[in-house]
Design a protein around this motif. Structure first.
Motif, short mmCIF file in Angstrom:
data_model
loop_
_atom_site.label_atom_id
_atom_site.label_comp_id
_atom_site.label_asym_id
_atom_site.label_seq_id
_atom_site.Cartn_x
_atom_site.Cartn_y
_atom_site.Cartn_z
N PRO A 171 18.94 12.15 -5.24
CA PRO A 171 19.52 13.27 -5.15
C PRO A 171 18.97 14.12 -6.28
O PRO A 171 19.61 15.39 -6.26
CB PRO A 171 20.97 12.79 -5.40
CG PRO A 171 20.91 11.41 -6.14
CD PRO A 171 19.55 10.85 -5.60
N ASP A 172 18.26 13.66 -7.28
CA ASP A 172 18.26 14.52 -8.47
C ASP A 172 16.24 14.67 -8.46
O ASP A 172 15.71 14.42 -9.55
CB ASP A 172 18.13 13.71 -9.82
CG ASP A 172 19.75 13.37 -9.85
OD1 ASP A 172 20.51 14.12 -9.42
OD2 ASP A 172 20.04 12.12 -9.88
N VAL A 173 15.78 15.78 -7.57
CA VAL A 173 14.45 16.00 -7.25
C VAL A 173 13.83 16.43 -8.54
O VAL A 173 12.65 15.86 -8.97
CB VAL A 173 14.20 16.72 -6.05
CG1 VAL A 173 12.67 17.25 -5.88
CG2 VAL A 173 14.45 16.03 -4.84
N ALA A 174 14.23 17.71 -9.29
CA ALA A 174 13.65 18.27 -10.24
C ALA A 174 13.74 17.19 -11.18
O ALA A 174 12.89 17.39 -12.17
CB ALA A 174 14.30 19.40 -10.61
N GLU A 175 15.00 16.63 -11.73
CA GLU A 175 14.95 15.77 -12.82
C GLU A 175 13.84 14.62 -12.75
O GLU A 175 13.30 13.95 -13.64
CB GLU A 175 16.21 15.27 -13.02
CG GLU A 175 16.53 14.32 -14.19
CD GLU A 175 18.04 13.93 -14.22
OE1 GLU A 175 18.35 12.54 -14.81
OE2 GLU A 175 18.88 14.88 -14.12
N ASP A 176 13.91 13.93 -11.50
CA ASP A 176 13.26 12.95 -11.54
C ASP A 176 11.43 13.29 -11.32
O ASP A 176 10.73 12.51 -11.79
CB ASP A 176 13.52 12.05 -10.13
CG ASP A 176 14.54 11.17 -10.16
OD1 ASP A 176 15.14 10.99 -11.29
OD2 ASP A 176 15.34 11.25 -9.44
N GLN A 177 11.36 14.16 -10.92
CA GLN A 177 9.96 14.67 -11.08
C GLN A 177 9.19 14.95 -12.34
O GLN A 177 8.45 14.45 -12.80
CB GLN A 177 9.74 16.30 -10.36
CG GLN A 177 8.52 16.82 -10.19
CD GLN A 177 7.42 16.14 -9.49
OE1 GLN A 177 7.92 15.79 -8.46
NE2 GLN A 177 6.05 16.33 -9.90
N ASP A 178 9.99 15.72 -13.25
CA ASP A 178 9.84 15.70 -14.83
C ASP A 178 9.91 14.27 -15.35
O ASP A 178 8.91 14.09 -16.10
CB ASP A 178 10.78 16.63 -15.49
CG ASP A 178 10.83 18.04 -14.88
OD1 ASP A 178 9.79 18.40 -14.39
OD2 ASP A 178 11.68 18.92 -14.99
N ASP B 139 0.92 -1.45 -0.04
CA ASP B 139 0.09 0.07 0.02
C ASP B 139 0.88 1.36 0.00
O ASP B 139 0.57 2.23 -0.71
CB ASP B 139 -0.91 0.00 1.26
CG ASP B 139 -1.62 -1.38 1.33
OD1 ASP B 139 -2.63 -1.39 0.34
OD2 ASP B 139 -1.51 -2.13 2.18
N LEU B 140 2.16 1.34 0.76
CA LEU B 140 2.92 2.30 0.65
C LEU B 140 4.30 1.90 0.32
O LEU B 140 4.58 0.73 1.25
CB LEU B 140 2.87 2.84 2.14
CG LEU B 140 4.06 3.94 2.44
CD1 LEU B 140 3.64 5.04 1.50
CD2 LEU B 140 3.84 4.47 3.83
N LEU B 141 4.92 2.50 -0.52
CA LEU B 141 6.20 2.18 -1.10
C LEU B 141 7.22 3.30 -0.76
O LEU B 141 6.85 4.37 -1.37
CB LEU B 141 6.04 1.74 -2.47
CG LEU B 141 7.54 1.29 -3.26
CD1 LEU B 141 7.99 -0.02 -2.55
CD2 LEU B 141 7.06 1.06 -4.78
N VAL B 142 8.28 3.18 -0.21
CA VAL B 142 9.34 4.35 -0.10
C VAL B 142 10.54 3.68 -0.59
O VAL B 142 11.18 2.56 -0.05
CB VAL B 142 9.57 4.35 1.61
CG1 VAL B 142 10.38 5.44 1.65
CG2 VAL B 142 8.21 5.01 2.10
N ILE B 143 10.96 4.37 -1.60
CA ILE B 143 12.06 3.98 -2.41
C ILE B 143 13.28 4.93 -2.17
O ILE B 143 13.21 6.12 -2.58
CB ILE B 143 11.92 3.78 -3.94
CG1 ILE B 143 10.82 2.59 -4.00
CG2 ILE B 143 13.07 3.30 -4.60
CD1 ILE B 143 10.29 2.64 -5.51
N GLU B 144 14.46 4.40 -1.95
CA GLU B 144 15.68 5.06 -2.11
C GLU B 144 16.22 4.73 -3.38
O GLU B 144 16.61 3.92 -3.55
CB GLU B 144 16.64 4.89 -0.99
CG GLU B 144 17.73 6.14 -0.60
CD GLU B 144 18.89 5.71 -1.57
OE1 GLU B 144 19.48 6.66 -2.29
OE2 GLU B 144 19.14 4.50 -2.08
N LYS B 145 16.39 5.83 -4.15
CA LYS B 145 16.78 5.61 -5.71
C LYS B 145 17.95 4.85 -5.84
O LYS B 145 18.11 3.81 -6.61
CB LYS B 145 16.57 6.93 -6.52
CG LYS B 145 16.66 6.82 -7.89
CD LYS B 145 16.75 7.93 -8.86
CE LYS B 145 17.10 7.88 -10.11
NZ LYS B 145 16.97 8.96 -10.83
N SER B 146 18.82 5.21 -5.37
CA SER B 146 20.40 4.42 -5.51
C SER B 146 20.41 3.17 -5.17
O SER B 146 21.07 2.41 -5.40
CB SER B 146 21.25 5.36 -5.08
OG SER B 146 21.38 5.08 -3.63
#
Length: 117
Positions: free
Chosen positions: A80-87, A46-53
């Motif tokens: 570490p890339d919030v804006a890039e990953d958001q887009d 139901d809830l997934l928390v992911i650390e990208k690296s």
């Protein structure tokens, strides 16, 4: 409710697990992509928390698999890339409720996830 935390940083993983258990959720935490995929397939999440690296290039596949299993999934991504990953990711993964930086506290990330549930 079932939560899955994917993060190789042991201290952060432990803290997130404890916080979510204190909120009454059933929690699995792992730094292994294979374990994470098995949990998604067998338990549902139901809830997934992911650390990208921690999962790198498998991020899209992992999110897609979890969304296929639960159309009401809430996902939180640490990156570490919030804006890039958001887009790049938000238009393709409706479960992605929040993208936060690596420096955001566990409390804030977990609060956002719980609020989205």
């Amino acid at each position: 409710m079932q939560a899955l935390i994917i993060d190789r940083q042991a201290d952060r993983l432990d803290h997130c697990q404890i916080t979510l258990m204190n909120e009454g959720l059933q929690v699995t935490g792992t730094g292994s992509l294979l374990v994470a995929e098995t949990c998604i397939q067998r338990l549902g999440v139901d809830l997934l928390v992911i650390e990208k690296s921690t999962i790198g290039d498998a991020l899209g596949d992992t999110l897609g698999m979890a969304e296929d299993r639960n159309s009401h999934l809430v996902s939180i991504l640490r990156t570490p890339d919030v804006a890039e990953d958001q887009d790049a990711l938000s238009p393709h993964f409706p479960s992605l409720h929040c993208i936060v930086g690596q420096d955001v506290s566990n409390a804030v990330a977990i609060t956002m996830g719980l609020a989205s549930l």
